[in-house]
Design a protein around this motif. Structure first.
Motif, short mmCIF file in Angstrom:
data_model
loop_
_atom_site.label_atom_id
_atom_site.label_comp_id
_atom_site.label_asym_id
_atom_site.label_seq_id
_atom_site.Cartn_x
_atom_site.Cartn_y
_atom_site.Cartn_z
N MET A 350 -14.73 -6.93 20.55
CA MET A 350 -13.87 -6.19 21.47
C MET A 350 -12.58 -5.75 20.79
N LEU A 351 -12.00 -6.66 20.01
CA LEU A 351 -10.74 -6.39 19.32
C LEU A 351 -10.91 -5.29 18.28
N ALA A 352 -12.11 -5.13 17.75
CA ALA A 352 -12.36 -4.07 16.77
C ALA A 352 -12.15 -2.68 17.37
N GLY A 353 -12.14 -2.59 18.70
CA GLY A 353 -11.90 -1.31 19.36
C GLY A 353 -10.46 -0.87 19.33
N VAL A 354 -9.57 -1.69 18.76
CA VAL A 354 -8.18 -1.27 18.56
C VAL A 354 -8.16 -0.39 17.31
N GLY A 355 -8.25 0.91 17.50
CA GLY A 355 -8.35 1.82 16.37
C GLY A 355 -7.01 2.16 15.77
N PHE A 356 -6.17 2.72 16.52
CA PHE A 356 -4.78 3.09 16.24
C PHE A 356 -4.55 3.77 14.88
N THR A 357 -4.02 3.05 13.86
CA THR A 357 -3.48 3.71 12.67
C THR A 357 -4.46 4.71 12.06
N VAL A 358 -5.63 4.25 11.63
CA VAL A 358 -6.58 5.13 10.94
C VAL A 358 -7.20 6.11 11.93
N SER A 359 -7.40 5.70 13.18
CA SER A 359 -7.91 6.63 14.19
C SER A 359 -6.95 7.80 14.40
N LEU A 360 -5.64 7.50 14.46
CA LEU A 360 -4.66 8.57 14.61
C LEU A 360 -4.64 9.46 13.37
N LEU A 361 -4.77 8.85 12.20
CA LEU A 361 -4.81 9.64 10.96
C LEU A 361 -6.00 10.61 10.97
N ILE A 362 -7.18 10.10 11.28
CA ILE A 362 -8.37 10.96 11.30
C ILE A 362 -8.26 12.00 12.43
N GLY A 363 -7.68 11.59 13.57
CA GLY A 363 -7.50 12.53 14.67
C GLY A 363 -6.65 13.72 14.26
N GLY A 364 -5.57 13.45 13.50
CA GLY A 364 -4.72 14.54 13.04
C GLY A 364 -5.43 15.45 12.05
N LEU A 365 -6.31 14.88 11.22
CA LEU A 365 -7.07 15.69 10.27
C LEU A 365 -8.17 16.49 10.96
N ALA A 366 -8.77 15.91 11.99
CA ALA A 366 -9.89 16.55 12.66
C ALA A 366 -9.44 17.66 13.61
N TYR A 367 -8.29 17.46 14.26
CA TYR A 367 -7.85 18.40 15.30
C TYR A 367 -6.43 18.87 15.01
N PRO A 368 -6.29 19.93 14.22
CA PRO A 368 -4.94 20.44 13.92
C PRO A 368 -4.24 21.07 15.12
N PRO A 370 -2.23 21.11 18.22
CA PRO A 370 -1.34 20.06 18.75
C PRO A 370 -1.78 19.53 20.12
N ALA A 371 -2.24 20.41 21.01
CA ALA A 371 -2.62 19.97 22.36
C ALA A 371 -3.84 19.05 22.30
N GLN A 372 -4.85 19.42 21.49
CA GLN A 372 -6.03 18.58 21.37
C GLN A 372 -5.70 17.26 20.70
N PHE A 373 -4.86 17.32 19.66
CA PHE A 373 -4.47 16.10 18.97
C PHE A 373 -3.71 15.16 19.90
N GLU A 374 -2.88 15.71 20.78
CA GLU A 374 -2.14 14.87 21.71
C GLU A 374 -3.08 14.17 22.68
N ARG A 375 -4.11 14.88 23.16
CA ARG A 375 -5.08 14.24 24.05
C ARG A 375 -5.86 13.15 23.32
N VAL A 376 -6.22 13.42 22.06
CA VAL A 376 -6.94 12.41 21.28
C VAL A 376 -6.05 11.20 21.01
N THR A 377 -4.77 11.44 20.71
CA THR A 377 -3.83 10.34 20.50
C THR A 377 -3.71 9.48 21.76
#
Length: 409
Positions: A350-368, A370-377
């Protein structure tokens, strides 16, 4: 005569145990600082002064003589500060391969299979939920990462009496997860290649490795080589965090004959507090500031990409990590050993579902966008809270069970 089935956890050396304990303490404190930075960003971004927050993270520092274009503070944090974070991940991987769980493939089976399964299942869940949405495919890797600092902080608060092998299992799981994440970033989220800087970066990384192999110990030699390697990789079109993990993995963990700390131990001792206490929290502060009003949350709940991220982290990670560990044991590739219980492994899953740092990094690379990146964040934040809460409930129950077991015995 056949070799016995691997029994996890393995029995670590005293040196590895000491280094592991120090690393866990720093990462736990770092997770608390990162949480504070995240809360501060969310508060600021949801006040009347939110424009000032946006101006801060979009403030450009792009000296012409460096030929680094459009580098605002948020990009410096993701490409620069997180390179140090991944350097630490490279050090951890090298330590695991040399002295830890990964030095013997039989010992490594349980956390490695759990980690790989914990990457595959979230991606599949994300793809199922977001199927048919234009551009959604770019974000398949967002829910695949686990944030070790955040996860360790939650574990420390909710299950402070947990057995040391459980912490080691979580750390090893996260190290393998980070290695897979950086491979994904290098293969799927790099821009168009610029060959000359890439070759220069590879050459400098090779020089760093040769110096390490020859036993050179002076940080004044390594620092300029590492900085130039980072710069060249950044210019090449490959995400600069790849340079960080490569340099970390090449840092020598060979013990000197006089008993002094290894190069890896010295680098870890000096850089880990800066990484955990400054680099990652600054990245979190500059990335996590999203609007949390009713309209913003409604937008997230109506966006199947964001819902895919939540489902991938909360459901996919749990099923993947727990299912991978169970499969490894079921197939006879590993055993839990006497100190671990399936309920505890379920809590870690369950704790492995805490994505945060790297998930936010990949989210910024995947969705340039800003609106989509904010929803993903926002989706990553929601998923991390849900995963943390579920793990906390599981661990608190386990604490009570252990207390009853101790009282009975």
């Amino acid at each position: 005569m056949p070799r016995p089935t691997a029994s996890w956890p393995f029995r670590p050396t005293a040196r590895y145990s000491r280094n592991l304990a120090e690393a866990l303490r720093t990462e736990t404190v770092g997770g608390i600082i990162m949480l504070a930075a995240t809360i501060a960003a969310l508060i600021w971004a949801n006040t009347p002064w939110s424009d000032a927050y946006e101006r801060l993270r979009s403030y450009e520092i792009s000296p012409e003589w460096l030929h680094l274009e459009h580098m605002d503070l948020q990009h410096w944090a993701s490409g620069g500060l997180l390179a140090l974070f991944f350097f630490m991940a490279g050090l951890e991987l090298r330590e695991e391969l040399t002295h830890g769980e990964l030095r013997d493939p039989r010992d490594a089976a349980l956390p490695v299979i759990a980690a790989v399964s914990g990457v595959v299942f979230p991606a599949l869940v994300f793809l199922m939920v977001s199927a048919g949405v234009d551009g959604a495919l770019r974000g398949w890797a967002v829910p695949t990462a686990t944030d070790i600092a955040f996860a360790l902080a939650v574990l420390a608060v909710t299950f402070s009496s947990c057995p040391a092998p459980l912490r080691a299992f979580l750390l090893t799981l996260a190290v393998v997860d980070d290695l897979i994440a950086i491979t994904i970033i290098a293969l799927f989220y790099s821009g168009s290649l610029n060959l000359l800087p890439l070759l220069a970066g590879v050459a400098l990384i090779a020089v760093y490795g040769v110096l390490q192999a020859r036993g050179v110990r002076s940080p004044w030699i390594y620092a300029p080589v590492a900085l130039l390697a980072w710069y060249c990789v950044q210019r090449s079109g490959i995400h600069a965090t790849v340079a960080g993990v490569a340099l970390g993995m090449l840092t020598s963990s060979r013990e000197p004959p006089d008993g002094r700390p290894t190069n890896a131990e010295r680098a870890d001792h000096v850089l880990r507090p800066f990484s955990a206490g400054f680099a990652v929290p600054v990245f979190a502060f500059l990335s996590a500031g999203v609007a949390l009003g009713g309209a913003a949350l409604t937008g997230v709940l109506q966006d199947r990409v964001a819902l895919g991220v939540i489902a991938g982290l909360v459901i996919g990670k749990f099923v993947g990590v727990l299912g991978g560990a169970w499969t490894a044991v079921r197939l006879g590739l590993a055993t839990l050993g006497e100190e671990l219980r399936w309920r505890e492994i379920a809590g870690v899953a369950m704790l492995a579902g805490v994505g945060f740092t790297v998930s936010l990094l990949i989210g910024g690379l995947a969705y340039p966008d800003p609106a989509q990146f904010e929803r993903v964040t926002t989706a990553v934040l929601i998923a991390s809270v849900l995963a943390s809460a579920a793990a906390a409930v599981t661990f608190r129950r386990r604490v009570r069970e252990r207390a009853r077991e101790d009282a009975t015995n």
